[in-house]
Design a protein around this motif. Structure first.
Motif, mmCIF file in Angstrom:
data_model
loop_
_atom_site.group_PDB
_atom_site.id
_atom_site.type_symbol
_atom_site.label_atom_id
_atom_site.label_comp_id
_atom_site.label_asym_id
_atom_site.label_seq_id
_atom_site.Cartn_x
_atom_site.Cartn_y
_atom_site.Cartn_z
ATOM 1 N N ARG A 30 -1.906 -2.042 -25.793
ATOM 2 C CA ARG A 30 -2.268 -0.697 -26.250
ATOM 3 C C ARG A 30 -3.368 -0.097 -25.369
ATOM 4 N NH1 ARG A 30 -1.278 -2.732 -31.646
ATOM 5 N NH2 ARG A 30 -3.427 -3.451 -31.797
ATOM 6 N N SER A 31 -4.334 -0.925 -24.989
ATOM 7 C CA SER A 31 -5.421 -0.423 -24.138
ATOM 8 C C SER A 31 -4.883 0.045 -22.789
ATOM 9 C CB SER A 31 -6.479 -1.525 -23.922
ATOM 10 O OG SER A 31 -7.061 -1.909 -25.143
ATOM 11 N N TYR A 32 -4.025 -0.770 -22.191
ATOM 12 C CA TYR A 32 -3.424 -0.394 -20.908
ATOM 13 C C TYR A 32 -2.602 0.888 -21.059
ATOM 14 C CZ TYR A 32 -4.429 -4.821 -18.464
ATOM 15 O OH TYR A 32 -5.029 -5.879 -17.847
ATOM 16 N N SER A 33 -1.748 0.924 -22.075
ATOM 17 C CA SER A 33 -0.807 2.038 -22.232
ATOM 18 C C SER A 33 -1.515 3.369 -22.408
ATOM 19 C CB SER A 33 0.131 1.780 -23.415
ATOM 20 O OG SER A 33 0.915 0.623 -23.204
ATOM 21 N N VAL A 34 -2.543 3.395 -23.264
ATOM 22 C CA VAL A 34 -3.220 4.664 -23.529
ATOM 23 C C VAL A 34 -3.984 5.128 -22.298
ATOM 24 C CG1 VAL A 34 -5.383 3.685 -24.441
ATOM 25 C CG2 VAL A 34 -4.569 5.891 -25.281
ATOM 26 N N LEU A 37 -1.325 6.522 -19.779
ATOM 27 C CA LEU A 37 -0.860 7.836 -20.221
ATOM 28 C C LEU A 37 -1.917 8.902 -19.947
ATOM 29 C CD1 LEU A 37 1.161 9.662 -21.641
ATOM 30 C CD2 LEU A 37 0.187 8.941 -23.834
ATOM 31 N N THR A 38 -3.175 8.597 -20.250
ATOM 32 C CA THR A 38 -4.254 9.559 -20.022
ATOM 33 C C THR A 38 -4.419 9.854 -18.534
ATOM 34 O OG1 THR A 38 -5.433 8.777 -21.986
ATOM 35 C CG2 THR A 38 -6.714 9.990 -20.350
ATOM 36 N N MET A 40 -2.283 9.468 -16.015
ATOM 37 C CA MET A 40 -1.147 10.178 -15.430
ATOM 38 C C MET A 40 -1.078 11.613 -15.939
ATOM 39 S SD MET A 40 1.942 7.483 -14.952
ATOM 40 C CE MET A 40 2.561 8.549 -13.668
ATOM 41 N N GLY A 41 -1.415 11.825 -17.200
ATOM 42 C CA GLY A 41 -1.388 13.177 -17.742
ATOM 43 C C GLY A 41 -2.409 14.072 -17.060
ATOM 44 N N VAL A 42 -3.628 13.546 -16.890
ATOM 45 C CA VAL A 42 -4.704 14.333 -16.284
ATOM 46 C C VAL A 42 -4.440 14.609 -14.808
ATOM 47 C CG1 VAL A 42 -7.136 14.227 -15.609
ATOM 48 C CG2 VAL A 42 -6.465 13.592 -17.929
ATOM 49 N N SER A 43 -3.908 13.607 -14.095
ATOM 50 C CA SER A 43 -3.806 13.729 -12.636
ATOM 51 C C SER A 43 -2.449 14.184 -12.131
ATOM 52 C CB SER A 43 -4.143 12.383 -11.989
ATOM 53 O OG SER A 43 -3.190 11.390 -12.358
ATOM 54 N N MET A 44 -1.375 14.032 -12.920
ATOM 55 C CA MET A 44 -0.040 14.310 -12.399
ATOM 56 C C MET A 44 0.774 15.305 -13.221
ATOM 57 S SD MET A 44 1.130 10.532 -11.095
ATOM 58 C CE MET A 44 0.102 9.627 -9.939
ATOM 59 N N VAL A 45 0.325 15.628 -14.409
ATOM 60 C CA VAL A 45 1.061 16.593 -15.240
ATOM 61 C C VAL A 45 0.273 17.902 -15.358
ATOM 62 C CG1 VAL A 45 2.069 17.067 -17.499
ATOM 63 C CG2 VAL A 45 2.197 14.759 -16.537
ATOM 64 N N VAL A 46 -0.988 17.797 -15.745
ATOM 65 C CA VAL A 46 -1.820 18.993 -15.901
ATOM 66 C C VAL A 46 -1.938 19.802 -14.610
ATOM 67 C CG1 VAL A 46 -4.139 19.812 -16.484
ATOM 68 C CG2 VAL A 46 -3.096 17.979 -17.820
ATOM 69 N N PRO A 47 -2.034 19.177 -13.411
ATOM 70 C CA PRO A 47 -2.171 19.979 -12.180
ATOM 71 C C PRO A 47 -1.078 21.019 -11.975
ATOM 72 C CG PRO A 47 -2.698 17.705 -11.705
ATOM 73 C CD PRO A 47 -2.184 17.736 -13.113
ATOM 74 N N GLU A 48 0.072 20.821 -12.598
ATOM 75 C CA GLU A 48 1.155 21.790 -12.477
ATOM 76 C C GLU A 48 0.752 23.146 -13.052
ATOM 77 O OE1 GLU A 48 4.794 23.175 -11.295
ATOM 78 O OE2 GLU A 48 4.000 21.173 -10.925
ATOM 79 N N VAL A 187 -2.471 4.175 -10.375
ATOM 80 C CA VAL A 187 -2.793 5.578 -10.672
ATOM 81 C C VAL A 187 -4.283 5.842 -10.541
ATOM 82 C CG1 VAL A 187 -2.693 7.398 -12.411
ATOM 83 C CG2 VAL A 187 -0.838 5.746 -12.236
ATOM 84 N N ILE A 188 -5.070 5.019 -11.177
ATOM 85 C CA ILE A 188 -6.480 5.330 -11.357
ATOM 86 C C ILE A 188 -7.303 5.107 -10.093
ATOM 87 C CG2 ILE A 188 -7.606 3.163 -12.060
ATOM 88 C CD1 ILE A 188 -8.435 4.633 -14.642
#
Length: 256
Positions: A30-34, A37-38, A40-48, A187-188
């Motif tokens: 769970r620690s890894y997954s969250v 997700l955070t 990748m969301g901040v760096s690869m989804v939001v930039p769009e 990612v990080i």
């Protein structure tokens, strides 16, 4: 795709076929997954959705966010919460008791030196392999991404072999740490370096994923959250991830 769906999927599949259900510490998953997700969301989804005029400000913010995330992750992994990433069932939620004998001292400088040397060598070899594969695939009509996948697979070969051996030895916690830890580090650690290079050169680096890539990532993370929620893996769960990896390879061959 390679770490979660490829390594974890194949290891869980092979381990499940041999041992049935394999246990691990679900706190670590769970620690890894969250965190994945955070990040990748901040760096690869939001930039769009970030206006082009504000890309420098958001790039600087992304670097800071990744550094904070990774600092906290390291502190938890090697500090007082290290039991999150180890398997000592049923006492996994309790800190380990002090050992009677002190462990042998670790030469920190030597360890850091070896780590840095290994990273440099792997990076150099990856560059050589990339150029060689580009020349070898030239004229075959293969999509350029195939080179990246092959180089990534070859570079990750030690992790893949270690994870498979651990799964066959019924040590699924090691597989989870290898697969999810490698995915998080990819990612990080990569994002801040690329964003820093973009800020230094003054040329924005496109971190946003394509719609197909975004869908595949979110399917992977949703399936991972469901499969890694109960502290046990089996062959069916491994197969679901491996099918997603095969789908990713097919999409890459189609140029998507």
């Amino acid at each position: 795709m390679l770490d979660i769906n490829g390594i974890l999927g194949l290891a869980a599949l092979m381990g499940g076929l041999k041992h049935g259900e394999q246990s691990y510490n679900d706190d670590s998953a769970r620690s890894y997954s969250v965190m994945i997700l955070t990040a990748m969301g901040v760096s690869m989804v939001v930039p769009e959705f970030i206006p082009e005029a504000n890309w420098k400000l958001y790039s600087a913010f992304t670097i800071g966010a990744m550094v904070v995330l990774y600092t906290l992750f390291l502190r938890m992994q090697v500090g007082p919460h290290s039991y999150f990433f180890s398997y000592s069932y049923p006492d996994k939620r309790r800190k380990k008791e002090p050992q009677e004998s002190e462990p042998a001292p670790i030469n920190l400088k030597l360890s850091i030196g070896i780590l840095v040397f290994g990273v440099v060598v792997i990076g150099a070899l990856a560059e050589v392999m990339s150029k060689t594969l580009d020349l070898g695939l030239e004229g075959t009509g293969a999509p350029p991404v195939i080179t990246a996948i092959l180089v990534a697979a070859i570079s990750a070969a030690p992790e893949i072999l270690t994870a498979l051996r651990a799964a066959l030895a019924n040590r699924m916690q090691s597989v989870v740490n290898i697969a999810l830890g490698a995915s998080l580090s990819t990612v990080i650690l990569t994002v801040p370096v690329m964003e820093a290079m973009a800020l230094y050169t003054g040329q924005p680096f496109q971190m946003a994923m394509t719609p197909v890539q975004t869908v595949m990532i979110f399917i992977t993370l949703i399936v991972s959250a469901i499969n890694l929620n109960d502290g046990e893996t089996n062959a069916i769960e491994g197969m679901t991830h491996f099918v997603l990896f095969a789908t990713f390879i097919m999409l890459s061959l189609l140029g998507l």
